[in-house]
Write a protein that holds these residues in place. Structure first.
Motif, PDB file in Angstrom:
ATOM      1  N   MET A 170      24.993  74.851  31.546  1.00 53.10           N
ATOM      2  CA  MET A 170      25.673  75.732  30.594  1.00 53.10           C
ATOM      3  C   MET A 170      25.327  75.347  29.157  1.00 53.10           C
ATOM      4  SD  MET A 170      29.792  76.356  30.131  1.00 53.10           S
ATOM      5  CE  MET A 170      30.128  74.590  30.019  1.00 53.10           C
ATOM      6  N   VAL A 171      25.322  74.044  28.865  1.00 56.42           N
ATOM      7  CA  VAL A 171      25.040  73.612  27.498  1.00 56.42           C
ATOM      8  C   VAL A 171      23.534  73.578  27.231  1.00 56.42           C
ATOM      9  CG1 VAL A 171      25.506  71.871  25.748  1.00 56.42           C
ATOM     10  CG2 VAL A 171      27.161  72.245  27.569  1.00 56.42           C
ATOM     11  N   LEU A 172      22.749  73.188  28.228  1.00 54.75           N
ATOM     12  CA  LEU A 172      21.294  73.206  28.041  1.00 54.75           C
ATOM     13  C   LEU A 172      20.794  74.601  27.700  1.00 54.75           C
ATOM     14  CD1 LEU A 172      20.139  70.826  30.938  1.00 54.75           C
ATOM     15  CD2 LEU A 172      19.862  70.413  28.472  1.00 54.75           C
ATOM     16  N   SER A 173      21.420  75.624  28.257  1.00 63.11           N
ATOM     17  CA  SER A 173      21.015  77.007  27.968  1.00 63.11           C
ATOM     18  C   SER A 173      21.301  77.395  26.522  1.00 63.11           C
ATOM     19  CB  SER A 173      21.724  77.982  28.915  1.00 63.11           C
ATOM     20  OG  SER A 173      23.107  78.051  28.624  1.00 63.11           O
ATOM     21  N   ARG A 174      22.201  76.665  25.875  1.00 65.34           N
ATOM     22  CA  ARG A 174      22.550  76.913  24.480  1.00 65.34           C
ATOM     23  C   ARG A 174      21.818  75.963  23.530  1.00 65.34           C
ATOM     24  NH1 ARG A 174      26.956  78.192  27.565  1.00 65.34           N
ATOM     25  NH2 ARG A 174      28.526  79.659  26.765  1.00 65.34           N
ATOM     26  N   GLU A 232      29.045  67.724  28.124  1.00 65.48           N
ATOM     27  CA  GLU A 232      29.243  67.054  26.832  1.00 65.48           C
ATOM     28  C   GLU A 232      28.044  66.177  26.478  1.00 65.48           C
ATOM     29  OE1 GLU A 232      32.483  63.914  24.826  1.00 65.48           O
ATOM     30  OE2 GLU A 232      32.818  64.739  26.835  1.00 65.48           O
ATOM     31  N   ILE A 233      27.402  65.612  27.491  1.00 66.89           N
ATOM     32  CA  ILE A 233      26.254  64.740  27.268  1.00 66.89           C
ATOM     33  C   ILE A 233      25.129  65.461  26.523  1.00 66.89           C
ATOM     34  CG2 ILE A 233      25.204  65.238  29.521  1.00 66.89           C
ATOM     35  CD1 ILE A 233      24.186  62.406  29.629  1.00 66.89           C
ATOM     36  N   VAL A 234      25.008  66.766  26.698  1.00 71.15           N
ATOM     37  CA  VAL A 234      23.959  67.518  25.999  1.00 71.15           C
ATOM     38  C   VAL A 234      24.265  67.570  24.503  1.00 71.15           C
ATOM     39  CG1 VAL A 234      22.672  69.672  25.899  1.00 71.15           C
ATOM     40  CG2 VAL A 234      23.588  68.875  28.093  1.00 71.15           C
ATOM     41  N   PHE A 235      25.519  67.744  24.152  1.00 75.82           N
ATOM     42  CA  PHE A 235      25.923  67.673  22.750  1.00 75.82           C
ATOM     43  C   PHE A 235      25.677  66.269  22.189  1.00 75.82           C
ATOM     44  CE2 PHE A 235      28.505  71.233  24.315  1.00 75.82           C
ATOM     45  CZ  PHE A 235      28.363  72.160  23.284  1.00 75.82           C
ATOM     46  N   ASP A 236      25.943  65.254  23.012  1.00 72.19           N
ATOM     47  CA  ASP A 236      25.677  63.877  22.595  1.00 72.19           C
ATOM     48  C   ASP A 236      24.195  63.683  22.279  1.00 72.19           C
ATOM     49  OD1 ASP A 236      28.347  63.197  23.024  1.00 72.19           O
ATOM     50  OD2 ASP A 236      27.983  62.453  25.044  1.00 72.19           O
ATOM     51  N   LYS A 237      23.348  64.250  23.131  1.00 73.37           N
ATOM     52  CA  LYS A 237      21.912  64.124  22.924  1.00 73.37           C
ATOM     53  C   LYS A 237      21.497  64.739  21.586  1.00 73.37           C
ATOM     54  CE  LYS A 237      17.419  65.362  24.917  1.00 73.37           C
ATOM     55  NZ  LYS A 237      16.697  66.129  25.958  1.00 73.37           N
ATOM     56  N   LEU A 238      22.073  65.882  21.255  1.00 70.55           N
ATOM     57  CA  LEU A 238      21.762  66.545  19.993  1.00 70.55           C
ATOM     58  C   LEU A 238      22.200  65.685  18.807  1.00 70.55           C
ATOM     59  CD1 LEU A 238      20.759  68.996  18.427  1.00 70.55           C
ATOM     60  CD2 LEU A 238      22.979  70.085  18.830  1.00 70.55           C
ATOM     61  N   VAL A 241      19.351  65.566  31.808  1.00 66.92           N
ATOM     62  CA  VAL A 241      19.246  66.119  30.449  1.00 66.92           C
ATOM     63  C   VAL A 241      18.211  65.371  29.615  1.00 66.92           C
ATOM     64  CG1 VAL A 241      21.661  66.843  30.555  1.00 66.92           C
ATOM     65  CG2 VAL A 241      21.070  64.694  29.392  1.00 66.92           C
ATOM     66  N   GLN A 242      17.514  64.417  30.254  1.00 64.05           N
ATOM     67  CA  GLN A 242      16.443  63.644  29.608  1.00 64.05           C
ATOM     68  C   GLN A 242      16.956  62.851  28.404  1.00 64.05           C
ATOM     69  OE1 GLN A 242      13.390  66.658  28.910  1.00 64.05           O
ATOM     70  NE2 GLN A 242      12.545  66.307  30.958  1.00 64.05           N
ATOM     71  N   MET A 243      18.088  62.214  28.602  1.00 62.00           N
ATOM     72  CA  MET A 243      18.655  61.378  27.547  1.00 62.00           C
ATOM     73  C   MET A 243      17.738  60.214  27.192  1.00 62.00           C
ATOM     74  SD  MET A 243      21.081  60.765  25.375  1.00 62.00           S
ATOM     75  CE  MET A 243      22.573  61.676  25.801  1.00 62.00           C
ATOM     76  N   ASN A 244      16.966  59.733  28.164  1.00 58.00           N
ATOM     77  CA  ASN A 244      16.087  58.591  27.884  1.00 58.00           C
ATOM     78  C   ASN A 244      14.966  58.929  26.914  1.00 58.00           C
ATOM     79  OD1 ASN A 244      14.563  60.187  29.564  1.00 58.00           O
ATOM     80  ND2 ASN A 244      14.248  58.644  31.155  1.00 58.00           N
ATOM     81  N   GLY A 245      14.849  60.192  26.546  1.00 66.31           N
ATOM     82  CA  GLY A 245      13.881  60.572  25.531  1.00 66.31           C
ATOM     83  C   GLY A 245      14.354  60.287  24.119  1.00 66.31           C
ATOM     84  N   VAL A 246      15.668  60.067  23.955  1.00 63.33           N
ATOM     85  CA  VAL A 246      16.225  59.823  22.613  1.00 63.33           C
ATOM     86  C   VAL A 246      17.018  58.530  22.523  1.00 63.33           C
ATOM     87  CG1 VAL A 246      16.299  62.285  22.072  1.00 63.33           C
ATOM     88  CG2 VAL A 246      18.303  61.193  23.093  1.00 63.33           C
ATOM     89  N   ALA A 247      17.264  57.868  23.661  1.00 62.67           N
ATOM     90  CA  ALA A 247      18.070  56.650  23.663  1.00 62.67           C
ATOM     91  C   ALA A 247      17.745  55.807  24.897  1.00 62.67           C
ATOM     92  CB  ALA A 247      19.561  56.999  23.660  1.00 62.67           C
ATOM     93  N   HIS A 248      18.061  54.526  24.829  1.00 61.01           N
ATOM     94  CA  HIS A 248      18.070  53.698  26.024  1.00 61.01           C
ATOM     95  C   HIS A 248      19.319  54.065  26.826  1.00 61.01           C
ATOM     96  CE1 HIS A 248      15.051  51.273  23.989  1.00 61.01           C
ATOM     97  NE2 HIS A 248      15.891  51.073  22.977  1.00 61.01           N
ATOM     98  N   VAL A 249      19.237  54.057  28.128  1.00 63.27           N
ATOM     99  CA  VAL A 249      20.380  54.426  28.963  1.00 63.27           C
ATOM    100  C   VAL A 249      20.788  53.237  29.815  1.00 63.27           C
ATOM    101  CG1 VAL A 249      21.241  55.981  30.759  1.00 63.27           C
ATOM    102  CG2 VAL A 249      19.656  56.841  29.026  1.00 63.27           C
ATOM    103  N   ILE A 250      22.108  52.982  29.894  1.00 64.28           N
ATOM    104  CA  ILE A 250      22.626  51.866  30.674  1.00 64.28           C
ATOM    105  C   ILE A 250      23.868  52.317  31.438  1.00 64.28           C
ATOM    106  CG2 ILE A 250      24.001  51.031  28.701  1.00 64.28           C
ATOM    107  CD1 ILE A 250      23.595  48.171  29.789  1.00 64.28           C
ATOM    108  N   GLU A 251      24.013  51.867  32.675  1.00 65.97           N
ATOM    109  CA  GLU A 251      25.236  52.078  33.436  1.00 65.97           C
ATOM    110  C   GLU A 251      26.224  50.983  33.082  1.00 65.97           C
ATOM    111  OE1 GLU A 251      24.285  53.961  37.663  1.00 65.97           O
ATOM    112  OE2 GLU A 251      23.113  52.137  37.338  1.00 65.97           O
ATOM    113  N   ASN A 252      27.521  51.312  33.100  1.00 66.65           N
ATOM    114  CA  ASN A 252      28.513  50.278  32.764  1.00 66.65           C
ATOM    115  C   ASN A 252      28.949  49.455  33.976  1.00 66.65           C
ATOM    116  OD1 ASN A 252      30.408  51.813  34.164  1.00 66.65           O
ATOM    117  ND2 ASN A 252      31.673  52.271  32.381  1.00 66.65           N
ATOM    118  N   GLY A 253      28.513  49.856  35.177  1.00 66.59           N
ATOM    119  CA  GLY A 253      28.786  49.042  36.354  1.00 66.59           C
ATOM    120  C   GLY A 253      30.128  49.263  37.011  1.00 66.59           C
TER     121      GLY A 253
END
Length: 319
Positions: free
Chosen positions: A80-84, A161-167, A198-210
């Motif tokens: 939904m957000v990627l389309s926007r 929401e993660i797509v907005f975060d990426k922006l 959403v390909q977040m790793n293209g703009v940031a390092h990604v880590i799981e919190n465990g």
């Protein structure tokens, strides 16, 4: 964060809606309700919202027989957000202040939340946030801190929401920014699957919190995440769930970005439900009082006992 009676009713309303969408028999629904209220009774008056939220959603997973009951709606939220995205990107780049615009959109994305019993209108929320002031506004301080920070930890909240975060992260363009996701599926919270999608790793390092709580319960997180949390110069915390677990954290400069979606959080922050917040945790003395400007511009002070009981007070009304 300790909570009050309103949280019990919120959980009850949410799971009444969820359980009706399952194919469980009436007897199974009764058993689920019994266990749900058993958890409430076990926790008593001192229950922790992040802990109880995890426990009741694990209970729902058990009864539904589905380890990831929100998988489909999470994918739909991301799509939904990627389309926007292209239009949102244009809104940012053509605005008078791209940083503030991207920040507002990131907070608008916080409306995509299936952990509370409410409907949402994403486009209306975007319109509202772009034409509203922040109820608590530490955005200038955030921008300055980002320019000075060598490392940034950005703790995500929900799918979509993660797509907005990426922006917003693209707009920040920080050279050492880490985006944190949950360690396993819980509600519609972001996981590594969403970050990859959403390909977040293209703009940031990604880590799981465990850990699989819908919040950041540091004592349960992985050593790798706790080390990163400790080393980061600033932390950006998205949403109510992360605020509930990090509100008392005094060892780190944290900026809370959220749309206020319940009266309990509204009372704690001294704002109105539905308002948008950019609030830094400012701890001014050894008693860990946190001070910021709240509703109507008054100074708000919170100490540990007050926060634990979710009591609100301001300098205008204090004894």
């Amino acid at each position: 964060m300790r909570s009050d009676y309103r949280c019990y009713f919120c959980f009850a309303r949410l799971f009444e809606e969820l359980i009706e969408k399952t194919s469980l028999s009436a007897e199974e629904k009764n058993h689920f309700a019994g266990e749900l209220f058993g958890l409430f009774n076990t926790e008593g008056n001192s229950f922790s919202v992040p802990h109880l939220s995890r426990e009741v959603h694990l209970l729902f997973k058990k009864y539904s027989g589905n380890d990831n009951p929100y998988k489909l709606v999470k994918r739909q939220s991301n799509d939904m957000v990627l389309s926007r995205y292209d239009n949102l990107k244009k809104t940012v780049t053509t605005s008078a202040d791209p940083f503030v615009t991207a920040l507002k959109l990131a907070i608008a994305g916080n409306i995509i939340d299936y952990g509370i019993p409410q409907q949402f209108d994403l486009d209306e929320t975007i319109r509202k946030v772009l034409t509203s002031d922040f109820a608590i506004d530490h955005s200038k301080d955030l921008k300055q801190s980002l320019s000075e920070a060598k490392s940034v930890l950005y703790i995500g909240d929900n799918a979509g929401e993660i797509v907005f975060d990426k922006l917003f992260i693209e707009t920040i363009h920080h050279p050492d920014l880490w985006y944190a996701v949950r360690g396993a599926p819980i509600i519609n919270d972001v996981t590594l699957e969403d970050a990859n999608y959403v390909q977040m790793n293209g703009v940031a390092h990604v880590i799981e919190n465990g850990y699989d709580a819908p919040s950041t319960m540091l004592s349960h997180c992985s050593e790798e995440f706790k080390d990163l949390f400790s080393r980061a110069d600033i932390v950006i915390s998205k949403g109510q769930g992360n605020l509930e677990s990090l509100l008392h954290e005094s060892s780190k400069k944290i900026y809370f970005l959220l749309m206020v979606k319940c009266d309990v959080i509204a009372d704690i922050l001294g704002v109105k439900k539905g308002q948008f917040v950019v609030a830094r945790n400012i701890f001014e003395n050894e008693n860990c009082y946190s001070k910021w400007q709240g509703r109507d511009g008054q100074n708000l002070y919170f100490d540990q006992p007050l926060l634990d009981s979710t009591t609100y007070r301001s300098t205008d009304y204090a004894d």
